[in-house]
Design a protein around this motif. Structure first.
Motif, PDB file in Angstrom:
ATOM      1  N   TYR A 167       0.578  -0.587   0.122  1.00  0.00           N
ATOM      2  CA  TYR A 167       0.306   0.049   0.184  1.00  0.00           C
ATOM      3  C   TYR A 167       0.611   1.058   0.092  1.00  0.00           C
ATOM      4  CZ  TYR A 167      -3.654  -3.113   1.242  1.00  0.00           C
ATOM      5  OH  TYR A 167      -4.009  -4.607   1.398  1.00  0.00           O
ATOM      6  N   ARG A 196      -0.652   3.856   0.838  1.00  0.00           N
ATOM      7  CA  ARG A 196      -1.277   4.900   2.183  1.00  0.00           C
ATOM      8  C   ARG A 196      -1.364   4.010   2.782  1.00  0.00           C
ATOM      9  NH1 ARG A 196      -3.727   7.226  -2.904  1.00  0.00           N
ATOM     10  NH2 ARG A 196      -2.763   9.517  -2.890  1.00  0.00           N
ATOM     11  N   GLY A 230       0.158   1.336 -10.485  1.00  0.00           N
ATOM     12  CA  GLY A 230      -0.118   2.563  -9.269  1.00  0.00           C
ATOM     13  C   GLY A 230       1.342   3.079  -9.694  1.00  0.00           C
ATOM     14  N   ASP A 234       4.012   2.006  -7.264  1.00  0.00           N
ATOM     15  CA  ASP A 234       3.670   0.246  -6.856  1.00  0.00           C
ATOM     16  C   ASP A 234       5.152   0.112  -6.294  1.00  0.00           C
ATOM     17  OD1 ASP A 234       3.895  -2.287  -6.662  1.00  0.00           O
ATOM     18  OD2 ASP A 234       2.513  -2.918  -8.757  1.00  0.00           O
ATOM     19  N   LEU A 256      -2.088   5.045 -12.306  1.00  0.00           N
ATOM     20  CA  LEU A 256      -2.765   4.997 -11.232  1.00  0.00           C
ATOM     21  C   LEU A 256      -1.940   5.764 -10.047  1.00  0.00           C
ATOM     22  CD1 LEU A 256      -4.673   1.608 -10.731  1.00  0.00           C
ATOM     23  CD2 LEU A 256      -5.824   3.836 -11.238  1.00  0.00           C
ATOM     24  N   CYS A 267      -1.226   4.859  -5.749  1.00  0.00           N
ATOM     25  CA  CYS A 267      -1.576   3.949  -5.406  1.00  0.00           C
ATOM     26  C   CYS A 267      -0.839   3.409  -5.412  1.00  0.00           C
ATOM     27  CB  CYS A 267      -2.510   3.797  -6.280  1.00  0.00           C
ATOM     28  SG  CYS A 267      -3.974   4.641  -6.441  1.00  0.00           S
ATOM     29  N   PRO A 303      -4.319  -0.546  -5.251  1.00  0.00           N
ATOM     30  CA  PRO A 303      -4.150   0.523  -5.320  1.00  0.00           C
ATOM     31  C   PRO A 303      -5.748   0.509  -4.913  1.00  0.00           C
ATOM     32  CG  PRO A 303      -4.193  -1.022  -7.422  1.00  0.00           C
ATOM     33  CD  PRO A 303      -3.967  -1.982  -6.305  1.00  0.00           C
ATOM     34  N   ASN A 340      -7.468  -0.035  -1.637  1.00  0.00           N
ATOM     35  CA  ASN A 340      -6.679   0.581  -0.442  1.00  0.00           C
ATOM     36  C   ASN A 340      -6.768   2.538  -0.653  1.00  0.00           C
ATOM     37  OD1 ASN A 340      -7.101   0.959   2.510  1.00  0.00           O
ATOM     38  ND2 ASN A 340      -5.089   1.597   2.405  1.00  0.00           N
ATOM     39  N   ASP A 341      -5.855   2.550  -2.207  1.00  0.00           N
ATOM     40  CA  ASP A 341      -4.781   3.529  -1.954  1.00  0.00           C
ATOM     41  C   ASP A 341      -6.146   4.797  -2.673  1.00  0.00           C
ATOM     42  OD1 ASP A 341      -2.840   2.989  -0.282  1.00  0.00           O
ATOM     43  OD2 ASP A 341      -1.751   2.572  -2.634  1.00  0.00           O
ATOM     44  N   ASP A 342      -6.603   4.487  -3.462  1.00  0.00           N
ATOM     45  CA  ASP A 342      -7.751   5.293  -3.999  1.00  0.00           C
ATOM     46  C   ASP A 342      -8.740   4.237  -4.474  1.00  0.00           C
ATOM     47  OD1 ASP A 342      -8.964   7.590  -5.623  1.00  0.00           O
ATOM     48  OD2 ASP A 342      -6.711   8.671  -6.348  1.00  0.00           O
ATOM     49  N   VAL A 393     -10.540   3.663  -8.779  1.00  0.00           N
ATOM     50  CA  VAL A 393      -9.829   2.926  -9.521  1.00  0.00           C
ATOM     51  C   VAL A 393     -11.816   1.431  -9.048  1.00  0.00           C
ATOM     52  CG1 VAL A 393      -9.504  -0.384  -8.374  1.00  0.00           C
ATOM     53  CG2 VAL A 393      -7.846   1.500  -7.783  1.00  0.00           C
TER      54      VAL A 393
END
Length: 290
Positions: free
Chosen positions: A176, A178, A226, A229, A252, A255, A259, A261-263, A267
């Motif tokens: 992640y 974030r 992402g 990544d 992304l 991310c 991804p 969870n991050d955005d 997504v």
């Protein structure tokens, strides 16, 4: 709420029954969600309800991961075995050629399902299989390290770490961008899913020879990566575009490897754009970020 479906598959020892755990909600065209190695269907929780507003969404625990049991004895975890099993799963659930979105290992499986014409469209988020030998070895070493840590830490320590931002970062920052956004309960659950997955070792071993080089003709494909990544580096997305020239390549921003969870909003939009039924007019312009 999750459920379980059982169905028969062919194995080297003959026909055997296997089971898969899944969560299904929503209406519209079917959309199958496939997680990555060592994860579970809850990886899709940040986007599940958003997707279910427009699609009949089915998130599964891949065989040997989450709460889905290991495959029957003697059954391989390679692509030539798992892809037909996913086809049999769709038949058991009454799904005819769903759209499919997958992350990491799930992205690779989604592309293989597309190549076999078992799905209507493919959205692959940081899919495996577009690595160089050194990039693959790096990713596998990181995954093995994550598994060792998950198995070594006592559960009370994992629970304590999950309650702080620094602890969640230590446990999940590899996947992640974030990690602080992930809930403590989710971090504990996915760490335990990683440590207990019976299919982890055989899946990783089967991946040593995997390299995705063929096109996926006749099926709409979106490949999204992402920008942050840290497991499968984003330059692999360029290789994916070369292998699948007709694919839509989407960046992304902000991310990581997982991804959703991050955005979640981005997504969701990418998956819905990639799985639009033929003739459906999008509610907003096409998301073309790369």
């Amino acid at each position: 709420m999750t459920a379980e479906v059982s169905f028969t598959i062919d194995t080297p020892l003959g026909s055997r029954s296997t089971s898969v755990t899944y969560r299904r909600e929503g209406t519209g065209e079917p959309l199958l969600l496939l997680h990555g190695i060592g994860h579970h269907l809850q990886a899709w929780d940040p986007v599940f309800e958003l997707l279910a507003a427009d699609r009949d969404v089915i998130a599964i625990d891949l065989p040997g991961f989450g709460t889905s049991p290991a495959l029957p004895e003697g059954t391989a975890y390679d692509l030539s075995t798992v892809v037909p099993i996913l086809g049999a799963l769709c038949e058991a659930l009454g799904i005819e050629r769903p759209h499919v979105a997958g992350n990491s290992l799930g992205g690779l499986l989604a592309l293989e399902l597309g190549r076999e014409k078992l799905v209507r469209s493919v959205t692959a988020l940081s899919p495996a299989g577009f690595w160089t030998p050194s990039e693959r070895q790096y990713a596998f070493n990181v995954l093995r390290m994550m598994r060792r840590v998950a198995k070594a830490l006592p559960v009370p320590v994992i629970e304590r770490m999950s309650r702080t931002g620094a602890g969640r970062t230590a446990l999940t920052s590899t996947i992640y961008a974030r990690p602080g956004r992930r809930s403590p309960e989710a971090v504990v659950a996915e760490t335990l899913a990683l440590r207990t997955a019976p299919g982890f070792g055989q899946t990783l071993a089967a991946g040593q020879d995997v390299l995705f080089t063929d096109d996926v003709p006749g099926v709409p494909v979106t490949v999204a990566w992402g920008s942050g990544d840290r497991l499968l580096l984003r330059r692999q997305g360029v290789r994916a575009k070369h292998a699948i020239p007709g694919a839509r390549l989407v960046r992304l921003p902000g991310c990581g490897h997982v991804p959703m969870n991050d955005d979640p909003a981005l997504v969701t939009r990418v998956i819905l754009d990639g799985s639009r039924p033929v003739g459906e007019v999008p509610s907003r312009p096409e998301t073309q970020l790369a």
